[in-house]
Design a protein around this motif. Structure first.
Motif, PDB file in Angstrom:
ATOM      1  N   TRP A   1       1.002  -1.247  -0.088  1.00  0.00           N
ATOM      2  CA  TRP A   1      -0.136  -0.012  -0.066  1.00  0.00           C
ATOM      3  C   TRP A   1       0.898   1.257   0.085  1.00  0.00           C
ATOM      4  O   TRP A   1       0.674   2.342  -0.749  1.00  0.00           O
ATOM      5  N   ARG A   2       1.889   1.280   1.062  1.00  0.00           N
ATOM      6  CA  ARG A   2       2.834   2.464   0.971  1.00  0.00           C
ATOM      7  C   ARG A   2       3.471   2.781  -0.340  1.00  0.00           C
ATOM      8  O   ARG A   2       3.909   3.729  -0.715  1.00  0.00           O
ATOM      9  N   ALA A   3       3.673   1.536  -1.201  1.00  0.00           N
ATOM     10  CA  ALA A   3       4.219   1.724  -2.379  1.00  0.00           C
ATOM     11  C   ALA A   3       3.429   2.120  -3.479  1.00  0.00           C
ATOM     12  O   ALA A   3       3.645   2.225  -4.654  1.00  0.00           O
ATOM     13  N   GLY A   4       2.059   2.257  -3.395  1.00  0.00           N
ATOM     14  CA  GLY A   4       1.150   2.537  -4.242  1.00  0.00           C
ATOM     15  C   GLY A   4       0.480   1.388  -4.989  1.00  0.00           C
ATOM     16  O   GLY A   4       0.329   1.517  -5.975  1.00  0.00           O
ATOM     17  N   ARG A   5       1.184   0.273  -4.707  1.00  0.00           N
ATOM     18  CA  ARG A   5       0.822  -0.998  -5.464  1.00  0.00           C
ATOM     19  C   ARG A   5      -0.803  -1.673  -5.203  1.00  0.00           C
ATOM     20  O   ARG A   5      -1.271  -2.307  -5.844  1.00  0.00           O
ATOM     21  N   VAL A   6      -1.415  -1.301  -3.873  1.00  0.00           N
ATOM     22  CA  VAL A   6      -2.552  -1.714  -3.569  1.00  0.00           C
ATOM     23  C   VAL A   6      -3.332  -0.658  -2.855  1.00  0.00           C
ATOM     24  O   VAL A   6      -2.700   0.163  -2.129  1.00  0.00           O
ATOM     25  N   PRO A   7      -4.781  -0.505  -2.975  1.00  0.00           N
ATOM     26  CA  PRO A   7      -5.479   0.574  -2.548  1.00  0.00           C
ATOM     27  C   PRO A   7      -5.605  -0.022  -0.982  1.00  0.00           C
ATOM     28  O   PRO A   7      -5.333  -0.867  -0.484  1.00  0.00           O
ATOM     29  N   LEU A   8      -5.896   1.367  -0.141  1.00  0.00           N
ATOM     30  CA  LEU A   8      -6.100   1.180   1.263  1.00  0.00           C
ATOM     31  C   LEU A   8      -6.893   0.233   1.687  1.00  0.00           C
ATOM     32  O   LEU A   8      -6.911  -0.605   2.751  1.00  0.00           O
ATOM     33  N   ASN A   9      -8.148   0.235   1.024  1.00  0.00           N
ATOM     34  CA  ASN A   9      -9.484  -0.788   1.408  1.00  0.00           C
ATOM     35  C   ASN A   9      -9.010  -2.099   1.402  1.00  0.00           C
ATOM     36  O   ASN A   9      -9.212  -3.032   2.234  1.00  0.00           O
ATOM     37  N   ALA A  10      -8.054  -2.510   0.488  1.00  0.00           N
ATOM     38  CA  ALA A  10      -7.436  -3.966   0.335  1.00  0.00           C
ATOM     39  C   ALA A  10      -6.544  -4.185   1.498  1.00  0.00           C
ATOM     40  O   ALA A  10      -6.586  -5.338   2.184  1.00  0.00           O
ATOM     41  N   ALA A  11      -5.483  -3.359   1.606  1.00  0.00           N
ATOM     42  CA  ALA A  11      -4.602  -3.681   2.742  1.00  0.00           C
ATOM     43  C   ALA A  11      -5.224  -3.651   3.938  1.00  0.00           C
ATOM     44  O   ALA A  11      -5.005  -4.703   4.773  1.00  0.00           O
ATOM     45  N   GLU A  12      -5.936  -2.464   4.196  1.00  0.00           N
ATOM     46  CA  GLU A  12      -6.717  -2.634   5.584  1.00  0.00           C
ATOM     47  C   GLU A  12      -7.592  -3.853   5.738  1.00  0.00           C
ATOM     48  O   GLU A  12      -7.584  -4.425   6.885  1.00  0.00           O
ATOM     49  N   GLY A  13      -8.395  -4.274   4.880  1.00  0.00           N
ATOM     50  CA  GLY A  13      -9.217  -5.391   4.884  1.00  0.00           C
ATOM     51  C   GLY A  13      -8.214  -6.722   5.041  1.00  0.00           C
ATOM     52  O   GLY A  13      -8.920  -7.337   6.054  1.00  0.00           O
TER      53      GLY A  13
END
Ligand SMILES: Cc1cc2nc3c(=O)[nH]c(=O)nc-3n(C[C@H](O)[C@H](O)[C@H](O)COP(=O)(O)OP(=O)(O)OC[C@H]3O[C@@H](n4cnc5c(N)ncnc54)[C@H](O)[C@@H]3O)c2cc1C
Ligand code: SF4
Length: 509
Positions: A287-299
């Motif tokens: 997520w921090r590298a901009g490769r996945v959205p926040l809702n995916a990483a958080e979920g």
């Protein structure tokens, strides 16, 4: 030289930094690993699950030997194998002249009792592969009226620093579940999870399992990661290819698409090939590298530091008595469809069919299809517990029991969930494409063609009115039911009774 001690490593304790190994001396002590029929048949485990554990154990024993440990390894077909853990430990103790056993806390109460009953000096060390110890969980639970995962999760975010910006959650919200309720689109390209071709060690195990365990479930093709190196590859593959869409379609179901965007990492994690924090860090980094959205990483992170740690805390807090829970007094036998028997219900057929083929179904299939139906039908929670513990690749008591007895069957009277996870067919229709190929009609509320979920949902609410009518999260459903015309309600109840009678007779539903 002092006497050697036995160091037990169980099939779900395959971590190089296991507390029992950390407490041992490779020059003095003997690591004991045992493949025993007693464990393989304590419930009828899916053949792929038995094969995974045996193959991963054999690979792990090789790694331990290479690292300088002495390992007494009992193979299932060794002539001297006593076929229970206790028998093998006593045999090894006699051979080595050992009087003491060091082990890491097992994830099953039955195994702990067996170990503590041994005529050896037994030291049980905490399993510190979890991020929250039983003591910390008990301290968190102390004095709370209700134990809710969401509050626990927020504390775990603060404790681990995952997805935090100072003392605030990254993005301003703790939980982005509202963005994670999309129906899956068939057109979305998702790369299938990495599967691993069996090596010689796994092939030998597959042949052994084929010959010895005629349990529900297909053994081949077998593609689960059986070493840490493979598990790390599987994690990288998930983060790169499926984590980006994990959040949005986390709850979705598609006919013939068993994996969707799920990680399939639970088995590797539960047997110790991966560690919870490394999964979460990988998701956060992406997520921090901009490769996945926040809702995916958080979920994803919430499932691990939230749900996974929470249910483990409940299991440790409530102890063995939890396994007997049956708050709703349910006692029906598990329908034959759960063991592959015929059914006209497309959603149930899909969930059970892929379970049989793959030892895998994702969370919503377990909760809102098989779990929901068992609960609405009033199945004995102990029978549901035995089934889930048997059929899934990742099933170990500490995680399976609170999920089944607590979250799914509400047998614990609301410890894990404030209200039961029940729904009519409308939820399954919204989240899947099963209904269009079903022998029932999801739009029909009464009559022969009515979806059984539609009938049993109201029957469940009606028969448990005394318990749930005052639950603020369920009161609206009771008002809806009470507003329906009396003759319609009577037809719903009759239809539900017919479905239940069919289940009791063993007829196809
Ligand atoms: C009735 C029932 C029984 C279950 N039995 C088990 C079980 O025996 N073992 C097991 O590991 N999970 C169990 N779960 C939780 C969940 O369904 C699985 O963890 C998940 O489906 C595993 O697939 P995955 O690795 O693709 O998960 P993903 O969807 O990719 O989720 C990521 C990870 O989050 C963790 N996770 C997600 N939800 C939960 C949860 N509710 N509890 C604990 N960890 C969770 C898992 O480690 C999982 O690998 C059960 C759920 C229900 C409703
Ligand atoms: S109609 Fe009912 S039983 Fe059939 S697939 Fe839909 S929800 Fe399942």
């Amino acid at each position: 030289m002092p006497k050697p001690r036995l160091i037990l490593v169980l099939g779900d304790q395959l971590s190089a930094d296991l507390s029992a190994l950390r407490a041992a001396d490779p020059a003095r002590d003997l690591v004991v690993m045992a493949e025993v029929t007693g464990e393989g048949t304590s419930v009828p485990h899916h053949p792929q699950k038995i094969a995974l554990i045996l193959s991963a154990m054999r690979h792990f024993a090789q790694d331990l030997r290479a690292a300088g440990w002495q390992v007494a390894y009992s193979r299932l077909d060794d002539p001297g194998n006593g076929q229970t853990l206790a028998a093998e430990l006593l045999r090894r103790a006699a051979e080595a002249g050992a009087e003491a056993l060091i082990c890491t806390h097992p994830g099953e109460w039955r195994v702990l009792a067996d170990l503590q009953a041994l005529p050896l000096a037994v030291t049980v060390l905490p399993d510190d592969r979890f991020l929250c110890s039983p003591g910390d969980f008990a301290a968190w639970a102390e004095g709370r009226k209700e134990l809710r995962m969401e509050w626990f999760y927020r504390d775990m975010r603060r404790k681990t620093g995952l997805l935090m910006e100072g003392d605030k959650p990254a993005g301003g919200q703790w939980n982005l579940d509202a963005e994670n309720r999309k129906r899956a689109e068939r057109s979305l390209l998702r790369r299938a999870p990495l599967r691993f071709a069996p090596d010689a060690v796994t092939e030998e195990v597959l042949t052994l399992v084929e010959a010895r365990f005629a349990h529900f479930g297909r053994l081949r093709p077998f593609g689960w990661p059986v070493t840490r190196a493979q598990a790390v590859q599987a994690l990288d593959d998930f983060v790169t290819h499926r984590l980006p869409s994990f959040g949005a379609e986390q709850d979705a179901m598609l006919e013939g698409e068993p994996w969707l965007s799920h990680s399939l990492l639970s088995a590797a994690l539960n047997i110790g090939l991966l560690r919870p924090l490394e999964l979460c860090r990988a998701a956060e980094d992406a997520w921090r590298a901009g490769r996945v959205p926040l809702n995916a990483a958080e979920g994803f992170i919430r499932q691990i530091i939230g749900w996974r740690e929470f249910v483990r805390g409940i299991w440790a807090l409530k102890g063995p008595a939890y396994l007997e829970a049956n708050a709703l007094g349910h006692g029906r036998a598990l329908p034959a469809a759960y063991w592959g028997g015929e059914t006209r219900m497309a959603c149930l057929r899909a969930a059970v069919g892929q379970t049989e083929a793959l030892a895998y179904a994702h969370h919503i299939q377990r909760l809102m299809v098989t779990g929901n139906f068992a609960l609405l039908a009033g199945v004995d929670p102990a029978a549901a517990h035995q089934w889930y513990l048997s059929v899934y690749i990742d099933a170990f008591e500490w995680v399976e029991a609170p999920n089944t007895l607590g979250m799914s069957q509400w047998a614990d009277g609301g410890v894990v969930g404030s209200k039961p996870y029940v729904s009519s067919g409308a939820y399954i229709d919204r989240m899947s494409d099963h209904c269009r190929g079903c022998g029932y009609k999801v739009a029909e509320k009464v009559g022969e063609a009515a979806c059984p979920f539609n009938l049993l949902y109201w029957h469940f609410l009606d028969r448990h009115r005394a318990r749930f009518a005052r639950n603020p999260r369920m009161a609206q459903m009771y008002r809806t039911w009470d507003r329906m015309p009396a003759d319609h309600r009577a037809r719903v109840m009759n239809g539900a009774e017919t479905v239940l009678a069919r289940l009791d007779r063993g007829d196809v539903v």
